[in-house]
Design a protein around this motif. Structure first.
Motif, PDB file in Angstrom:
ATOM      1  N   GLU A 126    -103.565  21.419 -47.221  1.00 53.59           N
ATOM      2  CA  GLU A 126    -104.840  22.206 -47.007  1.00 53.59           C
ATOM      3  C   GLU A 126    -105.675  21.864 -48.356  1.00 53.59           C
ATOM      4  O   GLU A 126    -106.993  22.017 -47.963  1.00 53.59           O
ATOM      5  CB  GLU A 126    -104.637  23.713 -46.741  1.00 53.59           C
ATOM      6  N   LEU A 127    -105.212  22.124 -49.541  1.00 53.78           N
ATOM      7  CA  LEU A 127    -106.133  22.088 -50.416  1.00 53.78           C
ATOM      8  C   LEU A 127    -106.629  20.652 -50.674  1.00 53.78           C
ATOM      9  O   LEU A 127    -107.723  20.531 -51.091  1.00 53.78           O
ATOM     10  CB  LEU A 127    -105.224  22.256 -51.796  1.00 53.78           C
ATOM     11  N   ILE A 131    -110.594  20.124 -50.700  1.00 52.32           N
ATOM     12  CA  ILE A 131    -111.368  19.216 -52.054  1.00 52.32           C
ATOM     13  C   ILE A 131    -112.202  18.304 -51.363  1.00 52.32           C
ATOM     14  O   ILE A 131    -113.197  17.711 -51.757  1.00 52.32           O
ATOM     15  CB  ILE A 131    -110.295  18.913 -52.910  1.00 52.32           C
ATOM     16  N   PHE A 132    -111.533  17.441 -50.329  1.00 52.32           N
ATOM     17  CA  PHE A 132    -112.093  16.220 -49.782  1.00 52.32           C
ATOM     18  C   PHE A 132    -113.502  16.490 -49.219  1.00 52.32           C
ATOM     19  O   PHE A 132    -114.507  15.959 -49.274  1.00 52.32           O
ATOM     20  CB  PHE A 132    -111.208  15.392 -48.720  1.00 52.32           C
ATOM     21  N   LEU A 133    -113.488  17.711 -48.289  1.00 58.51           N
ATOM     22  CA  LEU A 133    -114.736  18.023 -47.648  1.00 58.51           C
ATOM     23  C   LEU A 133    -115.449  18.437 -48.516  1.00 58.51           C
ATOM     24  O   LEU A 133    -116.900  18.246 -48.445  1.00 58.51           O
ATOM     25  CB  LEU A 133    -114.234  19.201 -46.560  1.00 58.51           C
ATOM     26  N   PHE A 134    -115.225  19.292 -49.624  1.00 58.58           N
ATOM     27  CA  PHE A 134    -116.080  19.641 -50.682  1.00 58.58           C
ATOM     28  C   PHE A 134    -116.922  18.824 -51.142  1.00 58.58           C
ATOM     29  O   PHE A 134    -118.052  18.619 -51.604  1.00 58.58           O
ATOM     30  CB  PHE A 134    -115.250  20.585 -51.499  1.00 58.58           C
ATOM     31  N   ALA A 135    -116.137  17.467 -51.722  1.00 59.61           N
ATOM     32  CA  ALA A 135    -116.727  16.392 -52.283  1.00 59.61           C
ATOM     33  C   ALA A 135    -117.689  15.584 -51.379  1.00 59.61           C
ATOM     34  O   ALA A 135    -118.586  15.032 -51.768  1.00 59.61           O
ATOM     35  CB  ALA A 135    -115.470  15.637 -52.875  1.00 59.61           C
ATOM     36  N   THR A 136    -117.384  15.465 -50.047  1.00 61.35           N
ATOM     37  CA  THR A 136    -118.107  14.902 -49.081  1.00 61.35           C
ATOM     38  C   THR A 136    -119.363  15.516 -49.049  1.00 61.35           C
ATOM     39  O   THR A 136    -120.395  15.001 -49.091  1.00 61.35           O
ATOM     40  CB  THR A 136    -117.221  14.508 -47.771  1.00 61.35           C
TER      41      THR A 136
END
Length: 144
Positions: A126-127, A131-136
């Motif tokens: 989940e983390l 993080i991936f969505l936040f960076a994208t």
């Protein structure tokens, strides 16, 4: 007791990883030298095959004739090329060092990204997704 166990792991790691680091640096330098030798040979072959040295000599002669002319300012730089073979070798050394460093940095960064992503995903998926969505999302806002 735990101190000695940690020190044993540390020393064991150093004994194992130091030769690997030395071998990596040796192979990197060996690759850089081989690439530099090949590229220098190729560029010099093109330089001599196309008779570029005659064009440089002709430009040098024109520059000297212009300097001898009364109307030319003596503070101007001449068009003469000093030591073209040395300049070629130095430019090739600079190019190969920068390119190899850039390529290895890029490859190392990709390997680090994949390895750390795998570790984070295996610990807490989940983390990783957050993080991936936040960076994208952050990248999209920066670009647009």
């Amino acid at each position: 007791d735990k101190f000695y166990a940690i020190m044993t792991n540390f020393v064991g790691s150093m004994v194992l990883l130091a030769p690997i680091n030395v071998a990596y640096r040796f192979q990197r330098q060996k690759l850089a030298i081989a690439w530099r030798e090949w590229l220098t040979g190729r560029v010099l072959r093109l330089y001599f095959t196309n008779k570029v040295y005659y064009a440089l000599e002709r430009q040098s002669g024109v520059a000297k004739a212009e300097i001898l002319n009364e109307d030319v300012n003596y503070n101007e730089q001449t068009k003469e090329v000093d030591n073209p073979d040395q300049r070629i070798a130095e430019d090739i050394r600079s190019f190969t060092e920068f390119s190899l460093s850039f390529f290895l940095t890029l490859v190392t960064s990709v390997i680090d990204l994949v390895a750390f992503s795998y570790i984070l995903f295996s610990i807490m998926p989940e983390l990783f997704i957050a993080i991936f969505l936040f960076a994208t999302f952050g990248t999209m806002l920066t670009i647009c």
